[in-house]
Each structure stands twice: as C-alpha cells, then as structure tokens.
Design a protein around this motif. Structure first.
Motif, PDB file in Angstrom:
ATOM      1  N   MET A   1       0.861  -1.196  -0.197  1.00 51.87           N
ATOM      2  CA  MET A   1      -0.035  -0.233   0.216  1.00 51.87           C
ATOM      3  C   MET A   1       0.784   1.359  -0.342  1.00 51.87           C
ATOM      4  O   MET A   1       0.253   2.313  -0.706  1.00 51.87           O
ATOM      5  N   VAL A   2       2.389   1.402   0.740  1.00 47.94           N
ATOM      6  CA  VAL A   2       2.069   2.760   0.934  1.00 47.94           C
ATOM      7  C   VAL A   2       3.668   2.681  -0.612  1.00 47.94           C
ATOM      8  O   VAL A   2       3.740   4.207  -1.374  1.00 47.94           O
ATOM      9  N   ALA A   3       3.628   1.449  -1.041  1.00 49.10           N
ATOM     10  CA  ALA A   3       4.229   1.675  -2.955  1.00 49.10           C
ATOM     11  C   ALA A   3       3.793   2.001  -3.687  1.00 49.10           C
ATOM     12  O   ALA A   3       3.994   3.065  -4.555  1.00 49.10           O
ATOM     13  N   VAL A   4       2.573   1.922  -3.217  1.00 46.64           N
ATOM     14  CA  VAL A   4       1.851   1.762  -4.602  1.00 46.64           C
ATOM     15  C   VAL A   4       0.962   3.581  -4.447  1.00 46.64           C
ATOM     16  O   VAL A   4       1.091   4.486  -5.188  1.00 46.64           O
ATOM     17  N   THR A   5       0.924   4.186  -2.904  1.00 50.97           N
ATOM     18  CA  THR A   5       0.331   5.486  -2.697  1.00 50.97           C
ATOM     19  C   THR A   5       1.970   6.547  -2.875  1.00 50.97           C
ATOM     20  O   THR A   5       2.084   7.337  -3.469  1.00 50.97           O
ATOM     21  N   SER A   6       3.002   5.970  -2.595  1.00 45.66           N
ATOM     22  CA  SER A   6       3.751   6.477  -3.873  1.00 45.66           C
ATOM     23  C   SER A   6       4.252   6.623  -4.801  1.00 45.66           C
ATOM     24  O   SER A   6       4.395   7.900  -5.634  1.00 45.66           O
ATOM     25  N   VAL A   7       3.579   5.843  -5.258  1.00 52.60           N
ATOM     26  CA  VAL A   7       3.866   5.523  -7.273  1.00 52.60           C
ATOM     27  C   VAL A   7       3.161   6.392  -7.636  1.00 52.60           C
ATOM     28  O   VAL A   7       3.131   7.394  -8.730  1.00 52.60           O
ATOM     29  N   LEU A   8       1.689   6.382  -7.389  1.00 52.38           N
ATOM     30  CA  LEU A   8       0.334   7.395  -7.376  1.00 52.38           C
ATOM     31  C   LEU A   8       1.048   9.314  -7.174  1.00 52.38           C
ATOM     32  O   LEU A   8       1.117   9.896  -7.722  1.00 52.38           O
ATOM     33  N   GLY A   9       1.611   9.492  -5.775  1.00 53.96           N
ATOM     34  CA  GLY A   9       2.226  11.048  -6.026  1.00 53.96           C
ATOM     35  C   GLY A   9       3.212  11.101  -6.713  1.00 53.96           C
ATOM     36  O   GLY A   9       3.413  12.091  -7.006  1.00 53.96           O
ATOM     37  N   PHE A  10       4.078   9.797  -7.347  1.00 55.50           N
ATOM     38  CA  PHE A  10       5.013  10.367  -8.931  1.00 55.50           C
ATOM     39  C   PHE A  10       4.694  10.930  -9.581  1.00 55.50           C
ATOM     40  O   PHE A  10       5.117  11.637 -10.459  1.00 55.50           O
ATOM     41  N   ALA A  11       3.289   9.849  -9.826  1.00 50.80           N
ATOM     42  CA  ALA A  11       2.363  10.146 -11.480  1.00 50.80           C
ATOM     43  C   ALA A  11       1.968  11.388 -11.181  1.00 50.80           C
ATOM     44  O   ALA A  11       2.157  11.669 -11.901  1.00 50.80           O
ATOM     45  N   LEU A  12       1.457  11.518 -10.061  1.00 45.02           N
ATOM     46  CA  LEU A  12       0.927  13.332 -10.277  1.00 45.02           C
ATOM     47  C   LEU A  12       1.114  14.314 -10.277  1.00 45.02           C
ATOM     48  O   LEU A  12       1.233  15.116 -10.717  1.00 45.02           O
ATOM     49  N   SER A  13       2.515  14.050  -9.803  1.00 42.96           N
ATOM     50  CA  SER A  13       3.575  15.765  -9.489  1.00 42.96           C
ATOM     51  C   SER A  13       3.970  15.321 -11.129  1.00 42.96           C
ATOM     52  O   SER A  13       4.105  16.108 -11.566  1.00 42.96           O
ATOM     53  N   ALA A  14       4.364  14.145 -11.969  1.00 38.77           N
ATOM     54  CA  ALA A  14       4.903  14.081 -13.326  1.00 38.77           C
ATOM     55  C   ALA A  14       4.244  14.759 -13.923  1.00 38.77           C
ATOM     56  O   ALA A  14       4.064  15.692 -15.264  1.00 38.77           O
TER      57      ALA A  14
ATOM     58  N   LEU B   1       8.616  20.345  -1.779  1.00 38.00           N
ATOM     59  CA  LEU B   1       8.320  19.599  -0.689  1.00 38.00           C
ATOM     60  C   LEU B   1       7.641  20.955  -0.167  1.00 38.00           C
ATOM     61  O   LEU B   1       6.251  20.750   0.650  1.00 38.00           O
ATOM     62  N   TRP B   2       7.522  22.083  -0.988  1.00 32.12           N
ATOM     63  CA  TRP B   2       5.810  22.722  -0.156  1.00 32.12           C
ATOM     64  C   TRP B   2       4.825  22.935  -1.054  1.00 32.12           C
ATOM     65  O   TRP B   2       4.456  24.328  -1.120  1.00 32.12           O
ATOM     66  N   GLU B   3       4.993  22.654  -2.576  1.00 31.50           N
ATOM     67  CA  GLU B   3       3.577  22.299  -3.566  1.00 31.50           C
ATOM     68  C   GLU B   3       2.241  22.406  -2.631  1.00 31.50           C
ATOM     69  O   GLU B   3       2.378  20.995  -1.858  1.00 31.50           O
ATOM     70  N   PRO B   4       1.494  22.417  -3.304  1.00 32.17           N
ATOM     71  CA  PRO B   4       0.250  22.785  -2.451  1.00 32.17           C
ATOM     72  C   PRO B   4      -0.406  20.519  -3.004  1.00 32.17           C
ATOM     73  O   PRO B   4      -1.262  20.222  -2.364  1.00 32.17           O
ATOM     74  N   GLY B   5       0.167  20.423  -4.512  1.00 33.27           N
ATOM     75  CA  GLY B   5      -0.102  19.254  -4.863  1.00 33.27           C
ATOM     76  C   GLY B   5       0.204  18.293  -3.840  1.00 33.27           C
ATOM     77  O   GLY B   5      -0.717  16.977  -3.578  1.00 33.27           O
ATOM     78  N   GLY B   6       1.618  17.866  -3.549  1.00 35.62           N
ATOM     79  CA  GLY B   6       1.851  16.683  -2.462  1.00 35.62           C
ATOM     80  C   GLY B   6       1.344  16.611  -1.423  1.00 35.62           C
ATOM     81  O   GLY B   6       0.663  15.662  -0.971  1.00 35.62           O
TER      82      GLY B   6
ATOM     83  N   ALA C   1      -5.811  12.760 -14.643  1.00 34.28           N
ATOM     84  CA  ALA C   1      -4.310  13.943 -14.839  1.00 34.28           C
ATOM     85  C   ALA C   1      -4.133  13.755 -15.624  1.00 34.28           C
ATOM     86  O   ALA C   1      -3.532  14.950 -16.553  1.00 34.28           O
ATOM     87  N   ALA C   2      -4.355  13.077 -16.512  1.00 38.98           N
ATOM     88  CA  ALA C   2      -2.949  12.066 -17.849  1.00 38.98           C
ATOM     89  C   ALA C   2      -4.341  13.105 -18.419  1.00 38.98           C
ATOM     90  O   ALA C   2      -3.420  13.104 -19.852  1.00 38.98           O
ATOM     91  N   ILE C   3      -5.536  12.718 -18.655  1.00 34.01           N
ATOM     92  CA  ILE C   3      -6.483  13.139 -19.944  1.00 34.01           C
ATOM     93  C   ILE C   3      -6.159  14.424 -19.712  1.00 34.01           C
ATOM     94  O   ILE C   3      -6.195  15.291 -20.971  1.00 34.01           O
ATOM     95  N   ALA C   4      -6.073  15.216 -18.921  1.00 35.38           N
ATOM     96  CA  ALA C   4      -5.893  16.763 -18.516  1.00 35.38           C
ATOM     97  C   ALA C   4      -4.808  17.115 -19.575  1.00 35.38           C
ATOM     98  O   ALA C   4      -4.403  18.012 -20.225  1.00 35.38           O
TER      99      ALA C   4
END
Length: 338
Positions: free
Chosen positions: A42-55, A207-212, A333-336
């Motif tokens: 679960m930790v890995a999946v949420t980290s991956v999704l955080g990475f994807a959204l940031s990218a 680290l200070w971006e609102p998205g994260g 977000a990917a579609i956008a």
C-alpha cells in the motif's frame, strides 16, 4: 565402511542438508513477514501515484523520469519494510497477547529480537540510502521522518492514549509526498535523476507545493475512519494487547460512530482539493463526490447499528475508496495533460 554404512551416512547428510534448507526457507519467509508485505504494498502504491501526479502536473511522464521512479520504489519498499520490522520488535510482547498478531515472527518466538532489530535497521538504512542516491535528498528526508514518527511517536503512544490513531495518521499520510518530491526533484534538476542534480533550493521546492500536501491531507483524513473500523472490529484483541483505542473507551460505540461520521464528512471537501491545483478536473470531482457519499453512507449505517457487520462495511468502503480515488485522480490528470 560397508555399503549399508555408506547409505546411512548419505541419508544422514541428506537429512542435514534438507533441515538446513528448510531453516533457511523459514528464515526468508519470516524476514518477508517481518516487513508486513501488505502494508509495504500500500505504501509503494500511494508513493507511485504521488510520483505520477507530480509528473503529470509538470507536463507529462517521460523516460527521463524512469531511473528516479525505479529508485524511488525500491527505496520506499525498503524504508517501509524497516519501519514495520522495528515496529514488530517494539510491540512483540503486546503482539504475543493478541490473536491477530501472535503468529508474527518475533511475537511467536520464531525470530529473535536481535535478528529482527538488525533486519529492521538494515532495511531502513538501505531504503533511505537508495532514496538519497537515486531519487534525491528530499524524498529521502520525508521517508526518514516517516520512519522516525511511526516508531517513536505513533508506536510509543498506542498503549498511552486513544489519540494515537490521529497521531499515527501523520506518518501514514506521507508516502505520496515521497513520490511527489521524487518527481519534482527530477524536474528541478533538468531531467537528472540522481541526488545533487539540482541546486539545494530547487531540489527542496517540490516539498512546498500544494499538490503534494493535498495528497497528504486526503491520506490523513482517510486513515481515521479506516482505523476506527478496525479498532471496533478487533477491540477485544486490542484490549488483550494493552492498547488504548477509542473503541475501548466507548463501550456503546456512540463516540466511535460520531468520529467516523465527522471524518468521513471531512473527507468529502478534502477530496475535492486536488481540483484547486489544476490537476484533476470535472471527472475526478464527480468520482470523488460519489465515493465520498458511499463512504458516508457506510458510516451512517454504523452509527445506527454499531454492529460488527456495519464496522466491516466501513472498513471495506475505506479499502475501496483509497485506490479508486487515487486512480481516478491520476487518470483525470493524465487526460488533462494530453
């Protein structure tokens, strides 16, 4: 030596080799179980999704992100494994009293405290080192904060106060921020995925971006009804372990039900925050609304019934809610971005 003696000797050697192989296999299984692979996943999946959204927020996913992504996943897996292993060392005597945890490696006596401690420390060091070298100093720092607060803040407070559930939601909410800052670090370094590729200020800007922090907020609020449902279902077990949880201070379940409703209700507006930083759009907002309504309805059912089945319903709703809302967020977000 006769032929019979040779046969007996060979059989004894085979038994010895087989016994050693069985012991090694058992140790490997316990080392994996010590890491709590379900939580690590679960930790890995949420980290991956955080990475994807940031990218995606920065314009899309490209091959230049791949090395940092791989290092980030490896580092997160080891960091989570280390925190979980050390948690089992600290709580071994309590785990041994509880039906759902007494078969764990340290609690059951299959693994010594020294071995488990060494494994936990090694896992943690590998995780933070891999994140530092491959994803950057910021995700490594977030991971280190997660480990420290999980062990010396949340774990320490579990037998002391029912508020440990809220306290523990903080380290539990940080994994998406590890992924977010890892992708941000690559962008800040101009596509270089190793630490030191960006200047100090640029590396830390993610680290200070609102998205994260929006992702952290969703994870934080989501965890409270999730763990309240678990606590109610296993309240007798937690009592045997000597833990302080709300369900044990609330025999009738009224406070537990109110808390579930409050936190599920709070999750609705919090889940809509990603729309404000121009990531996901209308599709995500609709999905977040529907998922929140389902979650709130399950909490309402528990407030009227306060039964094991109703608590299980809240738990299952929470399990479905998190991956669905994060996947919809990434898809939208990917579609956008396209």
């Amino acid at each position: 030596m006769t032929r019979v003696d040779h046969a007996i000797s060979a059989h004894a050697e085979a038994l010895g080799v087989g016994s050693q192989a069985t012991e090694r296999a058992g140790l490997l299984r316990d080392l994996v179980e010590l890491a709590k692979p379900g939580i690590v996943k679960m930790v890995a999946v949420t980290s991956v999704l955080g990475f994807a959204l940031s990218a995606l927020w920065r314009g899309g996913v490209g091959w230049g992100l791949a090395p940092a992504f791989v290092w980030m996943v490896v580092g997160v897996v080891f960091s989570a494994a280390g925190a979980n292993a050390l948690n089992q060392v600290i709580e071994a005597h309590r785990d041994a009293r509880m039906d759902r945890t007494r078969r764990r490696p340290v609690a059951s006596g299959r693994m010594g405290v020294g071995t488990a401690t060494a494994a936990g420390v090694v896992y943690s060091l590998i995780g933070v080192a891999v994140l530092t070298m491959g994803a950057g100093p910021v995700p490594a720092a977030v991971s280190l904060v997660t480990i420290v607060t999980y062990l010396f803040w949340y774990t320490a407070l579990k037998p002391v106060t029912e508020w440990s559930t809220v306290v523990g939601a903080f380290p539990g909410a940080l994994p998406p921020l590890i992924g977010w800052t890892a992708a941000a670090g690559v962008a800040a370094s101009g596509g270089v995925s190793v630490s030191g590729g960006a200047s100090g200020g640029a590396a830390w800007s993610g680290l200070w971006e609102p998205g994260g922090w929006t992702l952290v907020a969703i994870m934080f609020v989501w965890q409270i009804p999730h763990f309240l449902a678990i606590g109610w279902k296993y309240r007798a077990d937690y009592a045997r372990g000597g833990y302080r949880i709300l369900a044990l201070e609330d025999a009738g379940g009224e406070r537990t039900a109110r808390s579930m409703l409050v936190w599920c209700g709070a999750l609705f507006p919090v889940s809509l925050l990603p729309v404000m930083w121009a990531g996901p759009g209308v599709g995500y907002a609709v999905a977040a609304t529907v998922l929140s309504i389902v979650f709130i309805r399950c909490a309402l059912r528990f407030s009227t019934e306060r039964s094991e089945e109703a608590a299980k319903g809240v738990f299952l709703a929470s399990i479905a809610y998190l991956p669905l809302i994060l996947l919809v967020m990434v898809a939208d977000a990917a579609i956008a971005s396209v």
